[in-house]
Design a protein around this motif. Structure first.
Motif, PDB file in Angstrom:
ATOM      1  N   LEU A  34      38.545  38.925  31.533  1.00 59.55           N
ATOM      2  CA  LEU A  34      37.791  38.066  32.451  1.00 59.55           C
ATOM      3  C   LEU A  34      36.755  37.268  31.676  1.00 59.55           C
ATOM      4  CD1 LEU A  34      36.832  37.227  35.350  1.00 59.55           C
ATOM      5  CD2 LEU A  34      35.321  39.244  35.259  1.00 59.55           C
ATOM      6  N   HIS A  35      36.774  35.969  31.865  1.00 56.22           N
ATOM      7  CA  HIS A  35      35.692  35.125  31.334  1.00 56.22           C
ATOM      8  C   HIS A  35      34.907  34.589  32.513  1.00 56.22           C
ATOM      9  CE1 HIS A  35      33.959  31.216  29.868  1.00 56.22           C
ATOM     10  NE2 HIS A  35      33.327  32.145  29.193  1.00 56.22           N
ATOM     11  N   ASP A  97      27.149  34.131  38.025  1.00 55.52           N
ATOM     12  CA  ASP A  97      26.308  35.041  37.270  1.00 55.52           C
ATOM     13  C   ASP A  97      27.189  36.153  36.705  1.00 55.52           C
ATOM     14  OD1 ASP A  97      24.385  36.741  36.255  1.00 55.52           O
ATOM     15  OD2 ASP A  97      23.630  37.371  38.216  1.00 55.52           O
ATOM     16  N   PRO A  98      27.340  36.223  35.375  1.00 54.65           N
ATOM     17  CA  PRO A  98      28.253  37.213  34.796  1.00 54.65           C
ATOM     18  C   PRO A  98      27.960  38.650  35.228  1.00 54.65           C
ATOM     19  CG  PRO A  98      27.576  35.636  33.128  1.00 54.65           C
ATOM     20  CD  PRO A  98      26.747  35.360  34.352  1.00 54.65           C
ATOM     21  N   LYS A  99      26.702  39.009  35.319  1.00 56.35           N
ATOM     22  CA  LYS A  99      26.350  40.388  35.683  1.00 56.35           C
ATOM     23  C   LYS A  99      26.911  40.748  37.057  1.00 56.35           C
ATOM     24  CE  LYS A  99      22.004  39.289  35.084  1.00 56.35           C
ATOM     25  NZ  LYS A  99      21.948  37.994  34.450  1.00 56.35           N
ATOM     26  N   ARG A 100      26.770  39.865  37.997  1.00 60.26           N
ATOM     27  CA  ARG A 100      27.230  40.114  39.362  1.00 60.26           C
ATOM     28  C   ARG A 100      28.750  40.025  39.453  1.00 60.26           C
ATOM     29  NH1 ARG A 100      28.935  37.134  43.202  1.00 60.26           N
ATOM     30  NH2 ARG A 100      28.298  35.187  42.251  1.00 60.26           N
ATOM     31  N   VAL A 103      30.789  43.084  37.947  1.00 59.89           N
ATOM     32  CA  VAL A 103      30.729  44.260  38.823  1.00 59.89           C
ATOM     33  C   VAL A 103      31.558  44.031  40.082  1.00 59.89           C
ATOM     34  CG1 VAL A 103      29.192  45.695  40.230  1.00 59.89           C
ATOM     35  CG2 VAL A 103      28.523  45.053  37.900  1.00 59.89           C
ATOM     36  N   ASP A 104      31.402  42.873  40.722  1.00 58.27           N
ATOM     37  CA  ASP A 104      32.163  42.572  41.941  1.00 58.27           C
ATOM     38  C   ASP A 104      33.670  42.537  41.663  1.00 58.27           C
ATOM     39  OD1 ASP A 104      29.765  42.392  43.302  1.00 58.27           O
ATOM     40  OD2 ASP A 104      29.796  40.197  43.481  1.00 58.27           O
ATOM     41  N   TYR A 105      34.057  41.919  40.563  1.00 60.56           N
ATOM     42  CA  TYR A 105      35.479  41.827  40.211  1.00 60.56           C
ATOM     43  C   TYR A 105      36.068  43.225  40.046  1.00 60.56           C
ATOM     44  CZ  TYR A 105      39.736  40.025  38.073  1.00 60.56           C
ATOM     45  OH  TYR A 105      41.049  39.705  37.813  1.00 60.56           O
ATOM     46  N   ASP A 110      40.223  46.814  42.012  1.00 60.40           N
ATOM     47  CA  ASP A 110      40.628  48.201  41.780  1.00 60.40           C
ATOM     48  C   ASP A 110      40.676  48.557  40.293  1.00 60.40           C
ATOM     49  OD1 ASP A 110      41.271  50.711  42.768  1.00 60.40           O
ATOM     50  OD2 ASP A 110      43.431  50.335  42.637  1.00 60.40           O
ATOM     51  N   VAL A 111      39.634  48.169  39.567  1.00 57.92           N
ATOM     52  CA  VAL A 111      39.516  48.462  38.145  1.00 57.92           C
ATOM     53  C   VAL A 111      39.045  49.902  37.972  1.00 57.92           C
ATOM     54  CG1 VAL A 111      38.114  47.899  36.099  1.00 57.92           C
ATOM     55  CG2 VAL A 111      39.129  46.066  37.463  1.00 57.92           C
TER      56      VAL A 111
END
Length: 148
Positions: A34-35, A97-100, A103-105, A110-111
């Motif tokens: 993921l980028h 926002d990468p931080k958010r 985590v959401d992704y 289902d990671v």
């Protein structure tokens, strides 16, 4: 058993090492690279050869074109790293926002595990990581491996 691994990349050597680590340590897992294009720093961590003397306005067509170009290059590099390990990876790109988003992704897709490159230093007795790595490690609902 770990089935789905998420590896966020930003083009830094540490993010590439995190991907290599995931490929070695989770040989049977599906790996998604993921980028996340940071809204305020679209080339953060990636490609110092991009001309930064002119930053297109966020939201402009030029901004989106540049962000897409950077993401495509990063994800192509990730696919090449996987091919060097005789593996394939799924790729995804998001803006925000990468931080958010990381985590959401992980929650939405289902990671089972996140593997993330982290710049580390010590502050007294406590290790201190980059803001993205530290926040992801604290907020993720799945195990996070920080690679230094």
């Amino acid at each position: 058993m770990t089935k789905n691994v998420l590896v966020p990349v930003d083009g830094s050597p540490l993010s590439h090492e995190a991907l290599r680590h995931a490929l070695r340590e989770f040989p049977d897992a599906s790996i998604t690279v993921l980028h996340v294009v940071d809204l305020f720093e679209p080339s953060y961590g990636a490609y110092p050869d991009f001309d930064t003397s002119y930053e297109p306005l966020m939201g402009s067509e030029e901004w989106y074109e540049r962000a897409e170009e950077i993401s495509e290059r990063l994800l192509e590099e990730a696919s090449e790293i996987a091919a060097d390990h005789d593996r394939e990876v799924d790729t995804a790109s998001e803006i925000g926002d990468p931080k958010r988003i990381i985590v959401d992704y992980a929650d939405e897709e289902d990671v089972d595990q996140i593997v993330l490159g982290a710049h580390g230093r010590t502050e007294g007795e406590r290790p201190v990581y980059g803001s993205i790595a530290e926040i992801v490690a604290r907020r993720a609902s799945v195990p996070v491996t920080l690679v230094r």
